[in-house]
Design a protein around this motif. Structure first.
Motif, PDB file in Angstrom:
ATOM      1  N   PRO A   1       0.820  -1.223   0.000  1.00 14.38           N
ATOM      2  CA  PRO A   1       0.000   0.000   0.000  1.00 14.38           C
ATOM      3  C   PRO A   1       0.851   1.268   0.000  1.00 14.38           C
ATOM      4  O   PRO A   1       0.482   2.265  -0.637  1.00 14.38           O
ATOM      5  CB  PRO A   1      -0.820  -0.129   1.288  1.00 14.38           C
ATOM      6  N   SER A   2       1.976   1.250   0.693  1.00 15.68           N
ATOM      7  CA  SER A   2       2.833   2.438   0.708  1.00 15.68           C
ATOM      8  C   SER A   2       3.396   2.719  -0.685  1.00 15.68           C
ATOM      9  O   SER A   2       3.549   3.880  -1.079  1.00 15.68           O
ATOM     10  CB  SER A   2       3.965   2.268   1.720  1.00 15.68           C
ATOM     11  N   THR A   3       3.693   1.660  -1.440  1.00 16.18           N
ATOM     12  CA  THR A   3       4.147   1.849  -2.823  1.00 16.18           C
ATOM     13  C   THR A   3       3.025   2.409  -3.673  1.00 16.18           C
ATOM     14  O   THR A   3       3.249   3.298  -4.510  1.00 16.18           O
ATOM     15  CB  THR A   3       4.634   0.515  -3.421  1.00 16.18           C
ATOM     16  N   PHE A   4       1.811   1.908  -3.467  1.00 18.35           N
ATOM     17  CA  PHE A   4       0.654   2.461  -4.178  1.00 18.35           C
ATOM     18  C   PHE A   4       0.583   3.966  -3.994  1.00 18.35           C
ATOM     19  O   PHE A   4       0.424   4.723  -4.964  1.00 18.35           O
ATOM     20  CB  PHE A   4      -0.637   1.807  -3.665  1.00 18.35           C
ATOM     21  N   PHE A   5       0.715   4.421  -2.756  1.00 15.45           N
ATOM     22  CA  PHE A   5       0.572   5.850  -2.468  1.00 15.45           C
ATOM     23  C   PHE A   5       1.748   6.680  -2.991  1.00 15.45           C
ATOM     24  O   PHE A   5       1.626   7.897  -3.106  1.00 15.45           O
ATOM     25  CB  PHE A   5       0.387   6.068  -0.971  1.00 15.45           C
ATOM     26  N   ARG A   6       2.841   6.037  -3.314  1.00 16.22           N
ATOM     27  CA  ARG A   6       3.930   6.779  -3.953  1.00 16.22           C
ATOM     28  C   ARG A   6       3.586   7.122  -5.401  1.00 16.22           C
ATOM     29  O   ARG A   6       4.113   8.087  -5.961  1.00 16.22           O
ATOM     30  CB  ARG A   6       5.230   5.963  -3.912  1.00 16.22           C
ATOM     31  N   TYR A   7       2.684   6.352  -5.985  1.00 17.56           N
ATOM     32  CA  TYR A   7       2.286   6.591  -7.375  1.00 17.56           C
ATOM     33  C   TYR A   7       0.971   7.361  -7.471  1.00 17.56           C
ATOM     34  O   TYR A   7       0.777   8.153  -8.390  1.00 17.56           O
ATOM     35  CB  TYR A   7       2.146   5.258  -8.116  1.00 17.56           C
ATOM     36  N   PHE A   8       0.063   7.114  -6.539  1.00 19.11           N
ATOM     37  CA  PHE A   8      -1.257   7.757  -6.560  1.00 19.11           C
ATOM     38  C   PHE A   8      -1.631   8.173  -5.140  1.00 19.11           C
ATOM     39  O   PHE A   8      -1.567   7.351  -4.226  1.00 19.11           O
ATOM     40  CB  PHE A   8      -2.323   6.805  -7.107  1.00 19.11           C
ATOM     41  N   PRO A   9      -2.043   9.412  -4.935  1.00 17.86           N
ATOM     42  CA  PRO A   9      -2.396   9.869  -3.597  1.00 17.86           C
ATOM     43  C   PRO A   9      -3.703   9.286  -3.070  1.00 17.86           C
ATOM     44  O   PRO A   9      -3.968   9.350  -1.880  1.00 17.86           O
ATOM     45  CB  PRO A   9      -2.493  11.388  -3.753  1.00 17.86           C
ATOM     46  N   SER A  10      -4.517   8.728  -3.969  1.00 17.08           N
ATOM     47  CA  SER A  10      -5.804   8.185  -3.545  1.00 17.08           C
ATOM     48  C   SER A  10      -6.328   7.215  -4.598  1.00 17.08           C
ATOM     49  O   SER A  10      -5.836   7.179  -5.735  1.00 17.08           O
ATOM     50  CB  SER A  10      -6.826   9.308  -3.345  1.00 17.08           C
ATOM     51  N   LYS A  11      -7.328   6.446  -4.238  1.00 15.85           N
ATOM     52  CA  LYS A  11      -7.982   5.552  -5.195  1.00 15.85           C
ATOM     53  C   LYS A  11      -8.630   6.353  -6.316  1.00 15.85           C
ATOM     54  O   LYS A  11      -8.619   5.941  -7.486  1.00 15.85           O
ATOM     55  CB  LYS A  11      -9.035   4.704  -4.464  1.00 15.85           C
ATOM     56  N   GLU A  12      -9.170   7.504  -5.981  1.00 18.37           N
ATOM     57  CA  GLU A  12      -9.804   8.365  -6.978  1.00 18.37           C
ATOM     58  C   GLU A  12      -8.834   8.747  -8.089  1.00 18.37           C
ATOM     59  O   GLU A  12      -9.179   8.759  -9.260  1.00 18.37           O
ATOM     60  CB  GLU A  12     -10.339   9.627  -6.297  1.00 18.37           C
ATOM     61  N   GLN A  13      -7.585   9.053  -7.692  1.00 19.90           N
ATOM     62  CA  GLN A  13      -6.599   9.480  -8.684  1.00 19.90           C
ATOM     63  C   GLN A  13      -6.251   8.366  -9.668  1.00 19.90           C
ATOM     64  O   GLN A  13      -5.886   8.645 -10.812  1.00 19.90           O
ATOM     65  CB  GLN A  13      -5.325   9.963  -7.993  1.00 19.90           C
ATOM     66  N   VAL A  14      -6.374   7.105  -9.242  1.00 27.22           N
ATOM     67  CA  VAL A  14      -6.131   5.996 -10.157  1.00 27.22           C
ATOM     68  C   VAL A  14      -7.128   6.053 -11.311  1.00 27.22           C
ATOM     69  O   VAL A  14      -6.784   5.789 -12.463  1.00 27.22           O
ATOM     70  CB  VAL A  14      -6.253   4.642  -9.432  1.00 27.22           C
ATOM     71  N   ALA A  15      -8.363   6.417 -10.984  1.00 29.30           N
ATOM     72  CA  ALA A  15      -9.412   6.449 -11.997  1.00 29.30           C
ATOM     73  C   ALA A  15      -9.339   7.683 -12.891  1.00 29.30           C
ATOM     74  O   ALA A  15      -9.573   7.598 -14.099  1.00 29.30           O
ATOM     75  CB  ALA A  15     -10.785   6.382 -11.319  1.00 29.30           C
ATOM     76  N   ILE A  16      -9.009   8.835 -12.323  1.00 33.10           N
ATOM     77  CA  ILE A  16      -9.122  10.067 -13.106  1.00 33.10           C
ATOM     78  C   ILE A  16      -7.826  10.478 -13.797  1.00 33.10           C
ATOM     79  O   ILE A  16      -7.858  11.313 -14.710  1.00 33.10           O
ATOM     80  CB  ILE A  16      -9.625  11.242 -12.244  1.00 33.10           C
ATOM     81  N   ALA A  17      -6.688   9.912 -13.400  1.00 33.50           N
ATOM     82  CA  ALA A  17      -5.425  10.292 -14.036  1.00 33.50           C
ATOM     83  C   ALA A  17      -5.483   9.991 -15.531  1.00 33.50           C
ATOM     84  O   ALA A  17      -5.793   8.872 -15.930  1.00 33.50           O
ATOM     85  CB  ALA A  17      -4.263   9.555 -13.381  1.00 33.50           C
ATOM     86  N   ASP A  18      -5.190  10.986 -16.344  1.00 31.17           N
ATOM     87  CA  ASP A  18      -5.259  10.840 -17.797  1.00 31.17           C
ATOM     88  C   ASP A  18      -3.848  10.873 -18.363  1.00 31.17           C
ATOM     89  O   ASP A  18      -3.256  11.940 -18.520  1.00 31.17           O
ATOM     90  CB  ASP A  18      -6.105  11.962 -18.394  1.00 31.17           C
ATOM     91  N   ASP A  19      -3.326   9.721 -18.721  1.00 33.81           N
ATOM     92  CA  ASP A  19      -1.963   9.636 -19.227  1.00 33.81           C
ATOM     93  C   ASP A  19      -1.840  10.112 -20.668  1.00 33.81           C
ATOM     94  O   ASP A  19      -0.734  10.194 -21.197  1.00 33.81           O
ATOM     95  CB  ASP A  19      -1.457   8.199 -19.117  1.00 33.81           C
ATOM     96  N   LEU A  20      -2.977  10.423 -21.301  1.00 33.30           N
ATOM     97  CA  LEU A  20      -2.917  10.924 -22.674  1.00 33.30           C
ATOM     98  C   LEU A  20      -2.627  12.416 -22.738  1.00 33.30           C
ATOM     99  O   LEU A  20      -2.307  12.932 -23.808  1.00 33.30           O
ATOM    100  CB  LEU A  20      -4.240  10.640 -23.401  1.00 33.30           C
ATOM    101  N   ASP A  21      -2.720  13.113 -21.628  1.00 32.40           N
ATOM    102  CA  ASP A  21      -2.532  14.566 -21.665  1.00 32.40           C
ATOM    103  C   ASP A  21      -1.189  14.985 -22.250  1.00 32.40           C
ATOM    104  O   ASP A  21      -1.149  15.799 -23.169  1.00 32.40           O
ATOM    105  CB  ASP A  21      -2.707  15.162 -20.264  1.00 32.40           C
ATOM    106  N   PRO A  22      -0.064  14.462 -21.742  1.00 29.32           N
ATOM    107  CA  PRO A  22       1.209  14.892 -22.322  1.00 29.32           C
ATOM    108  C   PRO A  22       1.340  14.529 -23.793  1.00 29.32           C
ATOM    109  O   PRO A  22       1.950  15.257 -24.570  1.00 29.32           O
ATOM    110  CB  PRO A  22       2.266  14.180 -21.461  1.00 29.32           C
ATOM    111  N   VAL A  23       0.734  13.394 -24.184  1.00 25.66           N
ATOM    112  CA  VAL A  23       0.771  12.987 -25.591  1.00 25.66           C
ATOM    113  C   VAL A  23      -0.058  13.954 -26.436  1.00 25.66           C
ATOM    114  O   VAL A  23       0.345  14.363 -27.531  1.00 25.66           O
ATOM    115  CB  VAL A  23       0.249  11.544 -25.747  1.00 25.66           C
ATOM    116  N   MET A  24      -1.228  14.333 -25.926  1.00 27.55           N
ATOM    117  CA  MET A  24      -2.087  15.280 -26.639  1.00 27.55           C
ATOM    118  C   MET A  24      -1.407  16.635 -26.772  1.00 27.55           C
ATOM    119  O   MET A  24      -1.478  17.280 -27.829  1.00 27.55           O
ATOM    120  CB  MET A  24      -3.418  15.440 -25.900  1.00 27.55           C
TER     121      MET A  24
END
Length: 209
Positions: free
Chosen positions: A64-87
């Protein structure tokens, strides 16, 4: 387009060419991608509200601590849009003689046409999740405003105007609002390229009904 400000500059879930990453960066990107993939699988399998961070971490074989190093919350897992920098890169690469509207439409088509089938399916599932899960309803307004700011900045850079000018923000708001109508949350069909082109023609015509 929507994003997690902590998303890495490299792609995750796109087939678009990206700058070469070092071994450490590639390992971090694989971990991040695995967390998101397993999270989406659990969201679809047992429901967003019923899925815990601990379950996602276990499925991704991280703590879980590793999870939080990548995402501050469960919500952020869903809403993070990895296409933004590509767009952003795709818009910036469009010919200078294209209008801002046509530049955005062409960039959108190029990015989504470049996605691998699994990556496109992931984006479709993510968008459907955001628009259909009650717990994520409040996210839409925040993401819309963030997208408007991002598009306004891109337009400002392209036209030499200020991002906070009324006309620039109005253009960005109209574009984001119009493009959102191409997504059908009930069917899960995301950004339909033909609908995007149709919307662009409609906007360019002055929205005559």
């Amino acid at each position: 387009m929507s994003a997690d400000s902590k998303a890495p500059p490299a792609q995750a879930h796109t087939g678009v060419a990206i700058p070469r990453m070092g071994l450490r960066e590639r390992k971090k990107e694989r971990t991040r991608r695995t967390i998101r993939t397993e999270a989406m699988r659990l969201f679809l399998q047992q429901g967003y509200a019923e899925t815990t961070v601990e379950q996602i971490a276990a499925a991704a074989d991280v703590s879980p601590s590793t999870f939080f190093r990548y995402f501050p919350s469960k919500e952020q897992v869903a809403i993070a849009d990895d296409l933004d920098p590509v767009m952003i890169r795709a818009v910036e690469a469009q010919p200078a003689d294209l209008s801002p509207l046509r530049a955005f439409v062409r960039a959108t088509v190029e990015v989504f046409d470049s996605l691998e089938p699994d990556d496109l399916e992931f984006e479709q599932q993510r968008m459907k999740l955001i628009y259909t899960v009650p717990e994520l309803a409040s996210v839409i307004a925040r993401e819309t405003e963030r997208n408007v700011r991002m598009v306004a900045q891109l337009i400002a850079d392209r036209t030499g105007r200020a991002a906070d000018e009324l006309e620039v923000r109005a253009f960005a708001g109209a574009l984001i609002g119009a493009m959102s109508t191409t997504f059908d949350a009930t069917s899960g069909i995301g950004l339909d390229m033909e609908k995007i082109k149709q919307v662009a023609d409609f906007l360019e015509s002055g929205m005559r009904l």
